[in-house]
Design a protein around this motif. Sequence first.
Motif, short mmCIF file in Angstrom:
data_model
loop_
_atom_site.label_atom_id
_atom_site.label_comp_id
_atom_site.label_asym_id
_atom_site.label_seq_id
_atom_site.Cartn_x
_atom_site.Cartn_y
_atom_site.Cartn_z
N LEU A 1 3.67 4.38 -1.25
CA LEU A 1 2.88 3.74 -2.30
C LEU A 1 3.86 3.15 -3.31
CD1 LEU A 1 0.08 6.42 -2.84
CD2 LEU A 1 -0.07 4.32 -1.49
N PRO A 2 4.41 1.99 -3.02
CA PRO A 2 5.50 1.44 -3.86
C PRO A 2 5.14 1.18 -5.31
CG PRO A 2 5.38 0.30 -1.75
CD PRO A 2 4.15 1.14 -1.84
N ASP A 3 3.85 1.00 -5.60
CA ASP A 3 3.45 0.75 -6.98
C ASP A 3 3.14 2.03 -7.76
OD1 ASP A 3 1.19 1.29 -5.47
OD2 ASP A 3 -0.09 -0.11 -6.57
N HIS A 4 3.35 3.18 -7.15
CA HIS A 4 3.05 4.45 -7.81
C HIS A 4 4.28 5.10 -8.44
CE1 HIS A 4 -1.14 5.70 -6.16
NE2 HIS A 4 -1.06 4.39 -6.28
N SER A 5 5.42 5.00 -7.78
CA SER A 5 6.64 5.62 -8.28
C SER A 5 7.81 5.03 -7.51
CB SER A 5 6.59 7.15 -8.12
OG SER A 5 6.29 7.51 -6.79
N SER A 6 9.03 5.38 -7.89
CA SER A 6 10.21 4.76 -7.28
C SER A 6 10.40 5.21 -5.84
CB SER A 6 11.45 5.12 -8.10
OG SER A 6 11.81 6.47 -7.88
N GLY A 7 11.15 4.40 -5.10
CA GLY A 7 11.48 4.75 -3.72
C GLY A 7 12.26 6.04 -3.65
N ALA A 8 13.21 6.23 -4.54
CA ALA A 8 14.02 7.45 -4.54
C ALA A 8 13.17 8.68 -4.82
CB ALA A 8 15.15 7.33 -5.56
N ASP A 9 12.22 8.56 -5.76
CA ASP A 9 11.34 9.69 -6.07
C ASP A 9 10.48 10.06 -4.87
OD1 ASP A 9 12.30 9.91 -8.63
OD2 ASP A 9 10.58 8.95 -9.60
N GLN A 10 9.96 9.06 -4.17
CA GLN A 10 9.11 9.35 -3.01
C GLN A 10 9.94 9.90 -1.85
OE1 GLN A 10 5.88 6.64 -2.06
NE2 GLN A 10 5.80 5.92 -4.18
N VAL B 1 10.22 8.97 8.89
CA VAL B 1 9.69 7.61 8.97
C VAL B 1 9.13 7.19 7.61
CG1 VAL B 1 7.92 6.12 10.01
CG2 VAL B 1 9.12 7.80 11.42
N LEU B 2 9.48 5.97 7.19
CA LEU B 2 8.85 5.34 6.05
C LEU B 2 7.72 4.45 6.57
CD1 LEU B 2 8.65 4.46 3.08
CD2 LEU B 2 10.35 2.68 3.59
N ASP B 3 6.49 4.85 6.31
CA ASP B 3 5.31 4.09 6.71
C ASP B 3 4.95 3.16 5.56
OD1 ASP B 3 2.84 3.11 7.42
OD2 ASP B 3 1.82 5.04 7.38
N ILE B 4 5.25 1.86 5.72
CA ILE B 4 4.94 0.89 4.67
C ILE B 4 4.09 -0.21 5.27
CG2 ILE B 4 7.18 -0.30 4.93
CD1 ILE B 4 6.91 -0.53 1.71
N GLU B 5 2.86 -0.31 4.80
CA GLU B 5 1.88 -1.21 5.40
C GLU B 5 0.95 -1.76 4.34
OE1 GLU B 5 -1.39 1.25 7.48
OE2 GLU B 5 0.46 2.40 7.86
N TYR B 6 -0.14 -2.38 4.77
CA TYR B 6 -1.08 -2.99 3.84
C TYR B 6 -1.59 -1.94 2.84
CZ TYR B 6 -1.14 -6.66 7.41
OH TYR B 6 -0.78 -7.64 8.31
N ASN B 7 -1.62 -2.31 1.58
CA ASN B 7 -2.03 -1.41 0.51
C ASN B 7 -3.49 -0.97 0.70
OD1 ASN B 7 -2.48 -0.07 -1.88
ND2 ASN B 7 -2.27 -1.87 -3.19
N PRO B 8 -3.76 0.32 0.86
CA PRO B 8 -5.14 0.77 1.03
C PRO B 8 -5.92 0.87 -0.28
CG PRO B 8 -3.69 2.65 1.08
CD PRO B 8 -2.80 1.42 0.96
N TYR B 9 -5.26 0.58 -1.42
CA TYR B 9 -5.88 0.76 -2.72
C TYR B 9 -6.05 -0.53 -3.53
CZ TYR B 9 -4.84 5.68 -1.86
OH TYR B 9 -4.78 6.94 -1.31
N GLY B 10 -5.63 -1.66 -2.99
CA GLY B 10 -5.73 -2.88 -3.79
C GLY B 10 -4.98 -4.03 -3.15
N GLN B 11 -4.21 -4.74 -3.96
CA GLN B 11 -3.50 -5.93 -3.49
C GLN B 11 -2.62 -5.59 -2.29
OE1 GLN B 11 -1.84 -8.53 -6.71
NE2 GLN B 11 -2.56 -6.89 -8.06
N VAL B 12 -2.68 -6.46 -1.29
CA VAL B 12 -2.00 -6.22 -0.02
C VAL B 12 -0.53 -5.85 -0.22
CG1 VAL B 12 -1.13 -7.44 2.03
CG2 VAL B 12 -3.54 -7.62 1.41
N CYS B 13 0.14 -6.55 -1.11
CA CYS B 13 1.58 -6.32 -1.34
C CYS B 13 1.83 -5.47 -2.57
CB CYS B 13 2.32 -7.65 -1.44
SG CYS B 13 2.16 -8.72 0.01
#
Length: 274
Positions: free
Chosen positions: A130-139, A160-172
Amino acid sequence: MPARRTVRSLGATALALLALVLALPGAAHAATPGGKRPVHPERDWLGSTVRGHEHPTGPLPPPSVDASVEGVDVSSHNGNVPWSTLWNNGNRFAYVKATEGTSYTNPYFAQQYNGSYDVGMIRGAYHFALPDHSSGADQAAYFVAHGGGWSADGRTLPGVLDIEYNPYGQVCYGMSASALTDWIADFLGAYQAATGRDAVIYTATGWWKQCTGNYGGFGGTNPLWAPRYGSSVGELPAGWGFHTFWQYTDTGPTVGDHNRFNGAYTRLQALANG
């Protein structure tokens, strides 16, 4: 009225009630420092957003050949998984969702992660980003601390880093291509520093092209896991000349998500061994 003045104007009774609410079970967990809490993590799994955005069609791939290994991926929506059934049907590896953001852990993780190992599978864990929630290092740190680490036992795959279409809002995720690639690099760097392994990237080519500008800088270090529900893996994101894993269906027997490792079993063992 400014927020600071509003808080100062609360009476002693109101302040006491506020303190009581914050002390309730789950309140501190919901207000996770450094990031927002996911709303429906039990509905987010490896590829859960792909079908809705890419509308895949086509037949299942042909029967497995010697140069590939069958496996599955699971999360909390699968509940307690019948691992013996999957093993008897030829599945030899499993990936299990461990975390999402910096507050959610899969409540079925122990049964799924240890159960796959106990029947003989090579197993690994994945993190739903969830890139818009907190930093990559924190996650990455949260992932490693809650099941996403790696051990040199010969049967544990890199995370594995699962990074795909945002399930909560804007695609990116409301982020620019450069901001997203920086976030991914932050996660990958922190994971590598913590475990000594380069994480696998799970992503759909359509999302990658739209949201990272088809960035090609990770293909030389991080294995690719590509989802495409049809007869072939199809076009890959920039930077990768081949895929390591292919999620070829989300409607397979027993658990739905089925995958192939692109190589012989000895190569899968080599990936586990680092």
